[in-house]
Every structure is written in C-alpha cells, then in structure tokens.
Design a protein around this motif. Structure first.
Motif, short mmCIF file in Angstrom:
data_model
loop_
_atom_site.label_atom_id
_atom_site.label_comp_id
_atom_site.label_asym_id
_atom_site.label_seq_id
_atom_site.Cartn_x
_atom_site.Cartn_y
_atom_site.Cartn_z
N LEU A 39 0.83 -1.18 0.00
CA LEU A 39 0.00 0.00 0.00
C LEU A 39 0.87 1.24 0.00
CD1 LEU A 39 -1.49 0.50 3.55
CD2 LEU A 39 -0.13 -1.47 3.00
N ASN A 40 0.26 2.37 -0.36
CA ASN A 40 1.03 3.61 -0.38
C ASN A 40 1.58 3.86 1.01
OD1 ASN A 40 1.43 6.68 -0.25
ND2 ASN A 40 1.22 6.23 -2.42
N ASP A 41 2.84 4.25 1.07
CA ASP A 41 3.53 4.37 2.35
C ASP A 41 3.28 5.71 3.05
OD1 ASP A 41 5.17 3.47 4.43
OD2 ASP A 41 6.97 4.30 3.53
N ILE A 42 2.48 6.59 2.45
CA ILE A 42 2.26 7.91 3.04
C ILE A 42 0.86 8.00 3.64
CG2 ILE A 42 2.26 10.40 2.62
CD1 ILE A 42 5.01 9.01 2.30
N CYS A 43 0.77 8.27 4.93
CA CYS A 43 -0.51 8.41 5.62
C CYS A 43 -1.33 9.52 4.96
CB CYS A 43 -0.28 8.74 7.09
SG CYS A 43 -1.81 9.00 8.02
N SER A 44 -2.61 9.25 4.71
CA SER A 44 -3.47 10.24 4.06
C SER A 44 -3.82 11.40 4.99
CB SER A 44 -4.75 9.57 3.56
OG SER A 44 -5.50 9.02 4.64
N HIS A 45 -3.53 11.25 6.26
CA HIS A 45 -3.85 12.32 7.22
C HIS A 45 -2.65 13.22 7.48
CE1 HIS A 45 -3.91 13.76 11.49
NE2 HIS A 45 -4.99 14.33 11.02
N ALA A 46 -1.49 12.63 7.75
CA ALA A 46 -0.37 13.44 8.23
C ALA A 46 0.87 13.39 7.34
CB ALA A 46 0.02 13.01 9.64
N GLU A 47 0.79 12.64 6.23
CA GLU A 47 1.90 12.56 5.28
C GLU A 47 3.21 12.11 5.93
OE1 GLU A 47 2.22 15.84 2.59
OE2 GLU A 47 0.06 15.91 2.26
N VAL A 48 3.12 11.07 6.76
CA VAL A 48 4.31 10.43 7.31
C VAL A 48 4.31 8.97 6.85
CG1 VAL A 48 4.44 11.97 9.30
CG2 VAL A 48 3.17 9.83 9.49
N SER A 49 5.42 8.31 7.02
CA SER A 49 5.60 6.95 6.54
C SER A 49 4.81 5.93 7.36
CB SER A 49 7.09 6.61 6.56
OG SER A 49 7.29 5.29 6.14
N LEU A 50 3.88 5.24 6.71
CA LEU A 50 3.11 4.21 7.40
C LEU A 50 3.97 3.00 7.76
CD1 LEU A 50 -0.24 4.17 5.40
CD2 LEU A 50 0.15 5.03 7.72
N SER A 51 5.00 2.74 6.98
CA SER A 51 5.84 1.55 7.22
C SER A 51 6.56 1.63 8.56
CB SER A 51 6.83 1.35 6.09
OG SER A 51 7.69 2.47 5.97
N GLU A 52 6.60 2.80 9.17
CA GLU A 52 7.23 2.94 10.48
C GLU A 52 6.26 2.60 11.61
OE1 GLU A 52 9.20 6.72 10.92
OE2 GLU A 52 9.93 6.64 8.87
N GLY A 53 5.00 2.34 11.27
CA GLY A 53 3.98 2.02 12.28
C GLY A 53 3.89 0.53 12.53
N GLU A 54 2.93 0.15 13.39
CA GLU A 54 2.75 -1.25 13.75
C GLU A 54 1.71 -1.91 12.86
OE1 GLU A 54 2.23 -2.21 17.87
OE2 GLU A 54 3.22 -0.35 18.49
N VAL A 55 1.95 -3.21 12.58
CA VAL A 55 1.00 -4.03 11.84
C VAL A 55 0.34 -4.99 12.82
CG1 VAL A 55 0.79 -5.80 10.04
CG2 VAL A 55 2.33 -3.86 9.69
N TYR A 56 -0.99 -4.97 12.87
CA TYR A 56 -1.72 -5.91 13.73
C TYR A 56 -3.18 -6.00 13.27
CZ TYR A 56 -3.24 -1.65 16.10
OH TYR A 56 -3.75 -0.41 16.37
N ASP A 57 -3.78 -7.15 13.48
CA ASP A 57 -5.19 -7.39 13.17
C ASP A 57 -5.58 -6.95 11.75
OD1 ASP A 57 -5.61 -8.45 15.69
OD2 ASP A 57 -6.27 -6.54 16.54
N GLY A 58 -4.69 -7.20 10.78
CA GLY A 58 -5.01 -6.85 9.40
C GLY A 58 -4.96 -5.37 9.08
N THR A 59 -4.32 -4.59 9.97
CA THR A 59 -4.20 -3.15 9.74
C THR A 59 -2.75 -2.70 9.93
OG1 THR A 59 -4.58 -2.53 12.06
CG2 THR A 59 -6.54 -2.72 10.64
N ILE A 60 -2.48 -1.48 9.46
CA ILE A 60 -1.21 -0.83 9.75
C ILE A 60 -1.55 0.49 10.41
CG2 ILE A 60 -1.01 0.26 7.46
CD1 ILE A 60 2.08 -0.30 7.72
#
Length: 105
Positions: A39-60
């Motif tokens: 998926l696109n690595d840029i959060c649609s809210h804050a324009e930061v890298s999603l890949s730096e977040g946690e993955v759990y329960d089918g979400t990032i």
C-alpha cells in the motif's frame, strides 16, 4: 500488468512493514501472519511513513496520530484519517517480492 521486484521476502519483518520505492512511489510492504500486502507508504492524514507504524489485526497503524488502515482495502478504520491510501498488487516469486502499481504501468 507490470510487476517490479522490490525486495527479498526475508527483508519484510513478521507482522511488520518495510518501506520500498516503485519508481517515484513510496510503498509499504506489510506482512500480517502469512499474508503480504502493498500500500502507499504515506498516511493520508499526516503525510508520514506508514511503514514505520505497527502491523496488527489486518491493519497498519500510523505512528504519528494512531490512524489505522485496512491492509486489504487501504481504508482508514479509525480517525483522524478519513481518506484511504492506495493499495497495490503484490506477489512473491523465488523468494522475492514484486509490486504492480496498476494495470497501466
């Protein structure tokens, strides 16, 4: 549909994400259990890298404000994000991860 080799599967952490680029597009490769998503690595809210977040329960989860995005659809599952992020086709061949940004590439 054109697929681009982005990384070895072994580089994607279990229940985590890895940032890669396909051309000029930042992509998060996420592993949830045995499943792999792109998926696109840029959060649609804050324009930061999603890949730096946690993955759990089918979400990032975005690390900055806590919005979560469904790995299958890219849709936000909680605020503050209200807009989805793009999702891409992903496949594994011979131990390598390939991503397609769409049918027009």
């Amino acid at each position: 549909m054109t697929y681009v080799k982005v990384c070895p599967l072994a580089d994607v952490p279990a229940d985590g994400a890895l940032a890669v680029e396909v051309g000029d597009t930042p992509v998060a490769i996420a592993r949830s259990g045995e499943d792999l998503y792109a998926l696109n690595d840029i959060c649609s809210h804050a324009e930061v890298s999603l890949s730096e977040g946690e993955v759990y329960d089918g979400t990032i989860e975005c690390w900055l404000h806590g919005s979560c995005f469904d790995l299958r659809t890219g849709k936000p599952t909680n605020p503050p994000a209200t807009q989805p992020v793009a999702t891409y086709k992903v496949k594994v061949e011979d131990g390598d991860v390939y991503v397609s940004l769409g049918s027009d590439d």
